[in-house]
Structure formats: C-alpha cells, structure tokens
Design a protein around this motif. Structure first.
Motif, mmCIF file in Angstrom:
data_model
loop_
_atom_site.group_PDB
_atom_site.id
_atom_site.type_symbol
_atom_site.label_atom_id
_atom_site.label_comp_id
_atom_site.label_asym_id
_atom_site.label_seq_id
_atom_site.Cartn_x
_atom_site.Cartn_y
_atom_site.Cartn_z
ATOM 1 N N GLN A 116 51.672 55.295 44.282
ATOM 2 C CA GLN A 116 50.237 55.569 44.315
ATOM 3 C C GLN A 116 49.886 56.541 45.435
ATOM 4 O OE1 GLN A 116 49.507 51.182 44.312
ATOM 5 N NE2 GLN A 116 47.789 51.723 43.012
ATOM 6 N N GLN A 117 50.504 56.353 46.598
ATOM 7 C CA GLN A 117 50.197 57.245 47.706
ATOM 8 C C GLN A 117 50.630 58.676 47.405
ATOM 9 O OE1 GLN A 117 50.593 56.184 51.747
ATOM 10 N NE2 GLN A 117 50.939 54.023 51.357
ATOM 11 N N ALA A 118 51.834 58.846 46.848
ATOM 12 C CA ALA A 118 52.311 60.191 46.551
ATOM 13 C C ALA A 118 51.445 60.863 45.490
ATOM 14 C CB ALA A 118 53.766 60.126 46.087
ATOM 15 N N CYS A 119 51.106 60.116 44.445
ATOM 16 C CA CYS A 119 50.283 60.697 43.380
ATOM 17 C C CYS A 119 48.883 61.040 43.890
ATOM 18 C CB CYS A 119 50.206 59.740 42.197
ATOM 19 S SG CYS A 119 51.745 59.610 41.260
ATOM 20 N N ALA A 120 48.330 60.223 44.788
ATOM 21 C CA ALA A 120 47.008 60.514 45.340
ATOM 22 C C ALA A 120 47.017 61.825 46.119
ATOM 23 C CB ALA A 120 46.556 59.367 46.237
ATOM 24 N N ARG A 121 48.114 62.106 46.812
ATOM 25 C CA ARG A 121 48.201 63.344 47.587
ATOM 26 C C ARG A 121 48.210 64.577 46.681
ATOM 27 N NH1 ARG A 121 49.589 59.378 50.657
ATOM 28 N NH2 ARG A 121 50.023 59.541 52.908
ATOM 29 N N LEU A 122 48.650 64.410 45.434
ATOM 30 C CA LEU A 122 48.708 65.534 44.494
ATOM 31 C C LEU A 122 47.623 65.462 43.425
ATOM 32 C CD1 LEU A 122 52.580 65.787 43.894
ATOM 33 C CD2 LEU A 122 51.184 66.879 45.666
#
Length: 483
Positions: free
Chosen positions: A181-187
C-alpha cells in the motif's frame, strides 16, 4: 491442561531442548540417570511426557480458563517510528495488558525500555513450530500474548501461519499499512490491480516467471539474496525487458531511497537487503503463440518439429495452465514454447543434450519472453532426476538410442496418476519399442500417424509436397498401476 490436537505436517529435523523449565511440575526434576522404571512412573504420575518429547510435535492445548484471550498480532507501519511512544492509545493499552511480548529482535529492542511494561519478551525465531507450540501453551494457561509484526500480518506475514496452525478463533489480527500500500500510494497506483509476490526467504522464481507475462504491475518483496538487481538479471536473461522498476529502500524511514530504473539499469546496481520492488509494464509483453513458423525461430540444422505434428502432439498432451511439462529432445524448443502458451502459470523444461541446440532454445526463449521456460542441457535419463515432477511429457528425440527404455522408464515412474506422455517416432523400430514398452505397463494407449503436405511452387504454380510421416503414441498413467 491436556493435549487436544496434534497439528498435521509438523516435523523437526532435530529434537529441541526444553525452553521453559517452569512448565514442569514442581519437584519433578528429571535426571538423565534415572532408570526407565522411574521415568515411566513419573510419566504416569503427572500425565506428561518429558519436555523434549512434548516439544517434538506442535500441540494446540486445551484452555485452562473458560475463554482465553486470543493471541493478538499487532501490525506496525513499515519503516515508521518504533517503540511505545509511537503507538496509539488503543495500541498502548494492548501493550500494557500483555503478559508476553513476541516479535523479531529489532522490534523487541525498540520496546525493551518501555516504562511500566510487565510483558516478558519472547523472540520470534525459526523454525516457527516450537514457538507456535509455546504460544499455544501460554494462551491456554490464560496469559495474554501480543505479537508484533511489520505492516499487515496477513500480507506475506506471520498472521496466515498463526491462523492456519492455531485456528482463527485463537488469533486476533490488527493490521497496519502494508509495504504494498505504501509503495502504490507513492506512485498513485491502484493496488488492487497489482500482482503481489514475496521472495523473502524463498528460492522459487516460478511465480515471478509466470506473473511476468500477465501484463499487470508486480509488487515483489525482496531479501538479501533475492535483491532487485538479481531479479532484473534473471528476467532479462529470459527476454523479459518491458518493465520499469521502482525500488523503495528503507521505505517509511527518514532516509528512505527510491529509484526509477529500467531493468537493464537495475541489473547493474546494488541494493540493500530489504526492498519493495514495483515492476510497471511499459508495453504489452511478448509471448509465444501456437503455430510458430520456423522463420521465427533460431533453428540448428532444420531440427524442428513440424507445425502439424506440434498441433497434434499438444492436443494429445492436454496441457493445463498450471502443469509442469517436459520436452525431452527439444531441438529448437518449438514444442516447449507452444506448451508454455498452454501452461502459462506452470513451468516448461526443455531438455537438450546438444550445447548448440540448447543455446538456440535460450535465444528463442529470449525472443518471445517465455519466462516460464527452463533449459536443461544434459543427456536423458541422467539429467532427469533433478527436474521437478512433470504432469505432461513430450519426447521428441532420444528414443532411437540404447537409453530409450531407461528414458521411458524414468518418465513413466515420475508421472503422477493421470499424467500423460506423448512420444514422437519417425523410425519404425522406435515406434515398436515405445508401443511394446507402454503396452507392457498396461497403460491405455492412443496411436496416431500424422501425414501432411505443404504447398510449394512448381513450374509457376503450386504443388503439395509430402512431409515425412510421424507416429505419435499417447499414454495416460492409470490411477492404480504402471511404473
């Protein structure tokens, strides 16, 4: 308290030493020199086996309290602040109530200086089975257990293992934001479309190979061995070059680093031991297809199974999406490539004894990005024991030599009940040998001759030139017999 259930599938490679002498009854200290009779009497007196025997299997213990509290698994944000001060009021309340605090060494170290904590620490160590047994005992005895985990415990975490081994009623799960979730939120990437894989502590790259052709973003959790550069080199070697890599190191920490790279650039860099890798497809993935033309392939000496024979052989094999397929005597790899179209979530192994032809198969794999295709350079049957057990086997070469029966015997032994074998024979002696061998096993046998013609130019017109006739023998291993 008594043994209730012995969970299946739990085995130790060595017998663990007792980890908590307090579990023994007071005054029942066992001596190594005690005679067998005394040990037997002690076993009958309190109903318990020796501690080493008791820990040799994983038990779910019958509670001694009417409603024991479940083991609470508390997820903490990946890379965020650690320690009691970083918890919410509700989380701190769970920490204050806990009798036992379990977690990895780094997580426990962040909580060891907490004021007023009564919980005694219990490191989370491998293998998990002895630890799970001990947690089950503590819960049954009425102790409150709090287990700390990173992110969402059900996202490639310990939560699924606890639920599977101890039961859903014995576990309470409180998730935090996962690394995905954190990685996808950054992109700004919708993560419900992402295929998630974990290679943390794993060696099998099969799921990555299968996922690479789906045309979807991939999220991969890495470790110190399966780093992003290792994975990039693996994919490029198989012709998978259509991804852009986003690598997040120490995600959520003040010194978080992120990189946007091509796979070629990723392969030349070095990265830390714990990264979250997002692979974003930049174009439609290349794939092999049925009915490959010889002009599309690297072929040595015209050693390619003709298109009509491939079509008939694959129809007789009945390849499924998750099957493991062997192509023995693979030649150019044409049958293996087309089998990879059908077994797109499985694995295909092309076995070839010639180094030159094996290199041609690797080149053809690269041209089509067929990541699930493995190339085995070796002589059958000597090279076959190291391969994964197949559900489908095609033998396109190698049966005209003196090892023919050994190859057939090994293949028939490795196939599971319901597994299928198709052998291609041009020579009559080879056909007779295969037929005699398979009929001797009592396997149901189908025999087909493929005889086709191709249009070729002649005198300003076309004529049909006959191809060499080929026998196909198809057999299915019965459920109750055979090799």
């Amino acid at each position: 308290m008594k043994k209730q259930v012995v969970l299946p599938g739990i085995a130790f490679t060595e017998r663990p030493e007792p980890v908590d002498a307090g579990i023994r009854e007071t005054g029942e200290q066992r001596s190594e020199s005690a005679p067998p009779a005394a040990a037997e009497a002690m076993l009958q007196a309190d109903g318990w086996p020796p501690m080493a025997d008791m820990l040799h299997s994983l038990f779910v213990f019958e509670p001694t309290t009417p409603e024991p509290a479940p083991i609470t698994v508390l997820g903490l944000d990946c890379g965020g602040a650690r320690g009691p001060a970083a918890l919410t009021a509700e989380q701190r309340a769970l920490l204050q109530e806990a009798d036992v605090l379990c977690g990895g060494k780094e997580l426990l170290a962040a909580f060891e200086d907490g004021d007023g904590l009564k919980a005694r620490p219990l490191p989370l160590t491998l293998p998990l089975e002895p630890l799970l047994s001990r947690l089950s005992q503590m819960r049954a005895a009425g102790e409150r257990v709090l287990l700390l985990a990173d992110g969402d415990p059900l996202f490639f975490g310990i939560g699924a293992t606890l639920v599977r081994q101890l039961g859903a009623e014995a576990v309470r799960l409180i998730p935090a934001v996962s690394s995905l979730q954190q990685a996808c939120a950054r992109l700004a990437l919708p993560w419900h479309k992402v295929v998630c894989l974990s290679l943390h502590g794993r060696d099998d790259l099969g799921p990555l190979n299968a996922a690479s052709s789906k045309g979807a973003p991939l999220c991969i959790l890495t470790d110190a061995r399966m780093t992003p550069d290792v994975l990039a080199r693996h994919l490029l070697d198989r012709g998978v070059d259509w991804f852009t890599a986003w690598i997040f190191e120490r995600m959520g920490a003040p010194d978080e680093a992120r990189h946007q790279l091509s796979l070629a650039e990723t392969a030349c860099r070095t990265f830390g031991p714990a990264c979250t890798l997002l692979l974003i497809p930049g174009e439609h993935p290349r794939r092999p297809h049925l009915g490959l033309d010889a002009e599309e392939l690297a072929v040595e000496g015209k050693l390619i199974t003709k298109k009509p024979v491939r079509a008939a052989a694959l129809s007789l094999l009945r390849v499924g999406p998750r099957h493991v397929v062997w192509d023995i005597g693979s030649g150019s790899g044409a049958v293996a490539l087309e089998a990879a179209v059908l077994a797109h979530e499985g694995r295909v192994v092309a076995v070839e004894r010639s180094a030159g032809r094996a290199m041609s198969i690797q080149e053809n794999r690269r041209r089509f990005g067929a990541a699930i295709l493995d190339v085995c350079l070796g002589q059958a049957p000597e090279c076959l024991p190291s391969l994964p057990d197949p559900q489908r086997v095609f033998i396109g070469g190698g049966l005209s030599g003196e090892d023919a029966e050994d190859i057939l015997g090994h293949v028939c032994h490795r196939l599971p009940p319901g597994g299928r074998l198709v052998a291609s024979c041009v020579l009559l002696d080879t056909f007779c040998l295969c037929r005699r061998f398979l009929e001797g096993l009592g396997w149901p046998l189908e025999i087909m001759q493929v005889q086709a013609s191709e249009a070729r130019e002649l005198a300003g017109d076309l004529h049909l030139a006959a191809l060499n006739p080929v026998f196909l023998l198809a057999a299915q291993k019965p459920a109750s017999g055979g090799a």
